[in-house]
Design an enzyme around this catalytic site. Structure first.
Site, PDB file in Angstrom:
ATOM      1  N   GLY A 184      10.771   8.900   6.543  1.00 29.34           N
ATOM      2  CA  GLY A 184       9.599   8.204   6.880  1.00 29.34           C
ATOM      3  C   GLY A 184      10.069   6.304   6.249  1.00 29.34           C
ATOM      4  O   GLY A 184      11.068   6.148   6.742  1.00 29.34           O
ATOM      5  N   GLU A 185       9.484   6.041   5.460  1.00 31.50           N
ATOM      6  CA  GLU A 185       9.619   4.679   4.922  1.00 31.50           C
ATOM      7  C   GLU A 185       9.389   4.802   3.224  1.00 31.50           C
ATOM      8  O   GLU A 185       8.303   5.099   3.019  1.00 31.50           O
ATOM      9  CB  GLU A 185       8.496   3.673   5.425  1.00 31.50           C
TER      10      GLU A 185
ATOM     11  N   CYS B 130      16.607  11.215   3.936  1.00 29.66           N
ATOM     12  CA  CYS B 130      16.550  10.086   4.386  1.00 29.66           C
ATOM     13  C   CYS B 130      15.579   9.143   3.447  1.00 29.66           C
ATOM     14  O   CYS B 130      16.053   8.831   2.351  1.00 29.66           O
ATOM     15  CB  CYS B 130      16.070   9.879   5.598  1.00 29.66           C
TER      16      CYS B 130
ATOM     17  N   ARG C 193      19.731   1.258   0.921  1.00 30.87           N
ATOM     18  CA  ARG C 193      18.500   1.442   2.021  1.00 30.87           C
ATOM     19  C   ARG C 193      18.937   0.831   3.217  1.00 30.87           C
ATOM     20  O   ARG C 193      19.644  -0.161   3.296  1.00 30.87           O
ATOM     21  CB  ARG C 193      17.093   0.884   1.345  1.00 30.87           C
TER      22      ARG C 193
ATOM     23  N   ILE D  91      18.640   7.863  11.290  1.00 25.58           N
ATOM     24  CA  ILE D  91      17.421   7.066  11.690  1.00 25.58           C
ATOM     25  C   ILE D  91      16.990   6.076  10.458  1.00 25.58           C
ATOM     26  O   ILE D  91      16.567   6.412   9.587  1.00 25.58           O
ATOM     27  CB  ILE D  91      16.096   7.806  12.137  1.00 25.58           C
ATOM     28  N   ARG D  92      17.424   4.639  10.972  1.00 28.55           N
ATOM     29  CA  ARG D  92      17.438   3.703   9.835  1.00 28.55           C
ATOM     30  C   ARG D  92      17.734   4.286   8.555  1.00 28.55           C
ATOM     31  O   ARG D  92      17.306   3.979   7.437  1.00 28.55           O
ATOM     32  CB  ARG D  92      15.967   3.131   9.543  1.00 28.55           C
TER      33      ARG D  92
ATOM     34  N   HIS E 118      18.308  13.717   9.051  1.00 27.96           N
ATOM     35  CA  HIS E 118      17.097  14.545   9.134  1.00 27.96           C
ATOM     36  C   HIS E 118      17.436  15.702   9.885  1.00 27.96           C
ATOM     37  O   HIS E 118      17.202  16.014  11.042  1.00 27.96           O
ATOM     38  CB  HIS E 118      16.226  13.732  10.257  1.00 27.96           C
TER      39      HIS E 118
ATOM     40  N   GLU F  30      15.613  18.107   9.706  1.00 31.26           N
ATOM     41  CA  GLU F  30      14.101  18.849  10.214  1.00 31.26           C
ATOM     42  C   GLU F  30      13.504  18.729  11.534  1.00 31.26           C
ATOM     43  O   GLU F  30      12.863  19.589  11.954  1.00 31.26           O
ATOM     44  CB  GLU F  30      12.955  18.316   9.108  1.00 31.26           C
TER      45      GLU F  30
HETATM   46  N1  GLN Z   1      14.908   3.152   5.992  1.00 35.05           N
HETATM   47  C1  GLN Z   1      13.952   4.073   5.579  1.00 35.05           C
HETATM   48  C2  GLN Z   1      13.338   3.618   4.243  1.00 35.05           C
HETATM   49  O1  GLN Z   1      13.965   2.644   3.559  1.00 35.05           O
HETATM   50  C3  GLN Z   1      14.269   5.371   5.710  1.00 35.05           C
HETATM   51  C4  GLN Z   1      14.239   5.919   7.319  1.00 35.05           C
HETATM   52  C5  GLN Z   1      14.001   7.271   7.462  1.00 35.05           C
HETATM   53  O2  GLN Z   1      13.665   8.115   6.871  1.00 35.05           O
HETATM   54  N2  GLN Z   1      14.303   7.626   8.708  1.00 35.05           N
HETATM   55  O3  GLN Z   1      12.642   4.274   3.729  1.00 35.05           O
END
Ligand code: GLN
Length: 212
Positions: free
Chosen positions: A59-60, A91, A120, A152-153, A188, A190
């Protein structure tokens, strides 16, 4: 007879909570259930007492961390982890399990579940997201199928301490680590329907549940 069955070794169904303030908690819930865990969402500090293990989803990380602080879960969770509770972070969850974050927000905190420095957004922004086939030590043995790893990011792990085991690298960068009963992946697992990473984690948690 039920009691007898229990004595003879009914499979342990460990209770695993998924931190559910933000991110893809429900995908983890489904994967954990498929692996035999009793999975539930975790949002309140008192819920921690009922759990054998925890997953911190993607997530974030700044949002998940801030909401966990606001709702009083951050410090109790960090304490349970340092007392040895198994935890898996994917992540953003891996970022929260770091002992130090680079390129984080200045006010961002982490739980030091693994002695590691996590960068990050190291693999780039949303548009740089990608998937790749990956072997993960202890999970996909060299002669079995690699797993599909979705980034993902995603962060990468820049440095690990002596007690951490590197389980996977991508392009030379560390992307999966285990230290004690704490597991972190930059990707990820999941969302692919391949539950081997979750099964590996659920087996760790089950092995730590004291015999009834
Ligand atoms: N870049 C996100 C963060 O800093 C993590 C991305 C993700 O969980 N897919 O939390």
């Amino acid at each position: 007879m039920a009691g007898k069955a229990a004595q003879l070794g009914t499979p342990v169904r460990p209770r695993v909570g998924v931190l559910a303030f933000q991110g893809d908690a429900h995908a983890h819930l489904a994967a954990l259930s498929a692996c035999g865990a009793q999975a539930c969402l975790l949002r309140r500090p008192d819920e921690l007492d009922q759990l054998d293990g925890v997953v911190i989803p993607g997530g974030e990380s700044t949002t998940i961390g801030a909401l966990a602080q606001t709702f009083g879960v951050f410090d109790p969770l960090r304490e349970r982890i340092s007392a040895g509770m198994p935890v898996f972070g994917s992540c953003a969850g891996a970022i929260l399990l770091a002992s130090r974050i680079t390129d984080g927000r200045p006010d961002q905190h982490c739980m030091a579940g693994i002695d590691m420095v996590v960068r990050r957004n190291a693999f780039g922004r949303q548009v740089n997201s990608f998937e790749t086939w990956l072997h993960v030590a202890e999970i996909t043995e060299p002669d079995s199928e690699p797993l599909l790893a979705v980034f993902i990011r995603a962060p990468w792990i820049e440095h690990v301490g002596a007690d951490a085991r590197v389980l996977a690298r991508y392009d030379g960068k560390i992307v999966a680590v285990r230290q004690g009963d704490v597991l972190a992946t930059a990707f990820h697992p999941e969302i692919t329907g391949d539950h081997r990473v979750h099964q590996y984690f659920v087996d760790i948690v089950a092995s730590r549940v004291p015999a009834a």
